[in-house]
Scaffold this motif. Sequence first.
Motif, mmCIF file in Angstrom:
data_model
loop_
_atom_site.group_PDB
_atom_site.id
_atom_site.type_symbol
_atom_site.label_atom_id
_atom_site.label_comp_id
_atom_site.label_asym_id
_atom_site.label_seq_id
_atom_site.Cartn_x
_atom_site.Cartn_y
_atom_site.Cartn_z
ATOM 1 N N GLY A 173 41.783 2.814 -64.876
ATOM 2 C CA GLY A 173 42.657 3.752 -65.577
ATOM 3 C C GLY A 173 43.850 3.095 -66.251
ATOM 4 N N GLY A 174 43.769 1.794 -66.496
ATOM 5 C CA GLY A 174 44.891 1.093 -67.114
ATOM 6 C C GLY A 174 44.889 1.215 -68.624
ATOM 7 N N ARG A 175 46.104 1.204 -69.189
ATOM 8 C CA ARG A 175 46.227 1.218 -70.645
ATOM 9 C C ARG A 175 47.492 0.474 -71.048
ATOM 10 N N PHE A 176 47.415 -0.213 -72.163
ATOM 11 C CA PHE A 176 48.556 -0.945 -72.672
ATOM 12 C C PHE A 176 49.612 0.018 -73.191
ATOM 13 N N LEU A 177 50.865 -0.224 -72.808
ATOM 14 C CA LEU A 177 52.003 0.483 -73.382
ATOM 15 C C LEU A 177 52.766 -0.435 -74.334
ATOM 16 N N VAL A 178 52.838 -1.712 -73.961
ATOM 17 C CA VAL A 178 53.490 -2.740 -74.782
ATOM 18 C C VAL A 178 52.603 -3.965 -74.713
ATOM 19 N N HIS A 179 52.351 -4.594 -75.874
ATOM 20 C CA HIS A 179 51.496 -5.775 -75.853
ATOM 21 C C HIS A 179 51.862 -6.748 -76.965
ATOM 22 N N GLY A 180 52.530 -7.812 -76.587
ATOM 23 C CA GLY A 180 52.744 -8.931 -77.489
ATOM 24 C C GLY A 180 53.823 -8.781 -78.527
ATOM 25 N N ASP A 181 54.531 -7.673 -78.544
ATOM 26 C CA ASP A 181 55.591 -7.521 -79.522
ATOM 27 C C ASP A 181 56.836 -8.249 -79.024
ATOM 28 N N ASN A 182 57.556 -8.876 -79.936
ATOM 29 C CA ASN A 182 58.797 -9.531 -79.559
ATOM 30 C C ASN A 182 59.873 -8.469 -79.380
ATOM 31 N N PRO A 183 60.536 -8.444 -78.226
ATOM 32 C CA PRO A 183 61.529 -7.403 -77.967
ATOM 33 C C PRO A 183 62.808 -7.627 -78.782
ATOM 34 N N VAL A 184 63.529 -6.559 -78.970
ATOM 35 C CA VAL A 184 64.863 -6.640 -79.546
ATOM 36 C C VAL A 184 65.798 -6.886 -78.361
ATOM 37 N N VAL A 185 66.284 -8.088 -78.224
ATOM 38 C CA VAL A 185 67.094 -8.483 -77.070
ATOM 39 C C VAL A 185 68.521 -7.986 -77.262
ATOM 40 N N MET A 186 68.985 -7.177 -76.340
ATOM 41 C CA MET A 186 70.320 -6.604 -76.423
ATOM 42 C C MET A 186 71.318 -7.345 -75.534
ATOM 43 N N GLU A 187 70.835 -7.944 -74.444
ATOM 44 C CA GLU A 187 71.715 -8.666 -73.529
ATOM 45 C C GLU A 187 70.959 -9.820 -72.911
ATOM 46 N N GLY A 188 71.610 -10.957 -72.798
ATOM 47 C CA GLY A 188 71.062 -12.103 -72.100
ATOM 48 C C GLY A 188 69.906 -12.768 -72.821
ATOM 49 N N PRO A 189 69.524 -13.946 -72.329
ATOM 50 C CA PRO A 189 68.395 -14.660 -72.938
ATOM 51 C C PRO A 189 67.068 -14.018 -72.539
ATOM 52 N N PHE A 190 66.156 -13.945 -73.477
ATOM 53 C CA PHE A 190 64.841 -13.381 -73.203
ATOM 54 C C PHE A 190 63.827 -14.030 -74.134
ATOM 55 N N PRO A 191 63.444 -15.270 -73.816
ATOM 56 C CA PRO A 191 62.444 -15.932 -74.672
ATOM 57 C C PRO A 191 61.064 -15.318 -74.468
ATOM 58 N N GLY A 192 60.272 -15.315 -75.505
ATOM 59 C CA GLY A 192 58.886 -14.857 -75.382
ATOM 60 C C GLY A 192 58.729 -13.383 -75.667
ATOM 61 N N HIS A 193 57.708 -12.812 -75.035
ATOM 62 C CA HIS A 193 57.420 -11.405 -75.265
ATOM 63 C C HIS A 193 56.998 -10.721 -73.970
ATOM 64 N N LEU A 194 56.824 -9.420 -74.064
ATOM 65 C CA LEU A 194 56.595 -8.587 -72.901
ATOM 66 C C LEU A 194 55.272 -7.847 -73.040
ATOM 67 N N VAL A 195 54.588 -7.687 -71.911
ATOM 68 C CA VAL A 195 53.370 -6.880 -71.842
ATOM 69 C C VAL A 195 53.576 -5.845 -70.741
ATOM 70 N N VAL A 196 53.284 -4.588 -71.042
ATOM 71 C CA VAL A 196 53.395 -3.516 -70.049
ATOM 72 C C VAL A 196 52.086 -2.736 -70.061
ATOM 73 N N ILE A 197 51.465 -2.650 -68.883
ATOM 74 C CA ILE A 197 50.213 -1.910 -68.719
ATOM 75 C C ILE A 197 50.464 -0.819 -67.685
ATOM 76 N N GLU A 198 50.103 0.420 -68.027
ATOM 77 C CA GLU A 198 50.296 1.551 -67.129
ATOM 78 C C GLU A 198 49.010 1.866 -66.383
ATOM 79 N N PHE A 199 49.158 2.196 -65.099
ATOM 80 C CA PHE A 199 48.055 2.637 -64.248
ATOM 81 C C PHE A 199 48.434 3.968 -63.608
ATOM 82 N N PRO A 200 47.449 4.780 -63.239
ATOM 83 C CA PRO A 200 47.740 6.064 -62.605
ATOM 84 C C PRO A 200 48.452 5.934 -61.251
ATOM 85 N N SER A 201 48.265 4.802 -60.558
ATOM 86 C CA SER A 201 48.885 4.630 -59.242
ATOM 87 C C SER A 201 49.011 3.140 -58.929
#
Length: 108
Positions: free
Chosen positions: A33-61
């Motif tokens: 039941g997993g699905r991508f919410l965020v995948h490979g996009d470079n974030p808009v960094v508002m505070e602190g160092p954040f090199p790279g990118h973020l992946v977020v996958i949602e699951f029902p539990s």
Amino acid sequence: MSAYAIAHLRHVEWGPDIVTYIQEITDTLDAHGGRFLVHGDNPVVMEGPFPGHLVVIEFPSMDQARAWYQSDAYQAILPLRTQNADGATVLVQGVAPGYRASELLAKH
């Protein structure tokens, strides 16, 4: 309650192994039941160092998130990422609808 697999990938070595990983990961999510919410996009960094990118996958539990990560299908492709990317991956429990930040204070 939803749970999330979150990866902060600081550096990815793009090559055939990563391409294969990306081509195959979605099939490992479907049974859990997993699905991508965020995948490979470079974030808009508002505070602190954040090199790279973020992946977020949602699951029902959380049980389904753990089952996905530990599944034979995902474990078979996991080295394709871990041997070619520097980062951290976590599983986290979501909060219930209507949650208020002050509820955290009851735990401390």
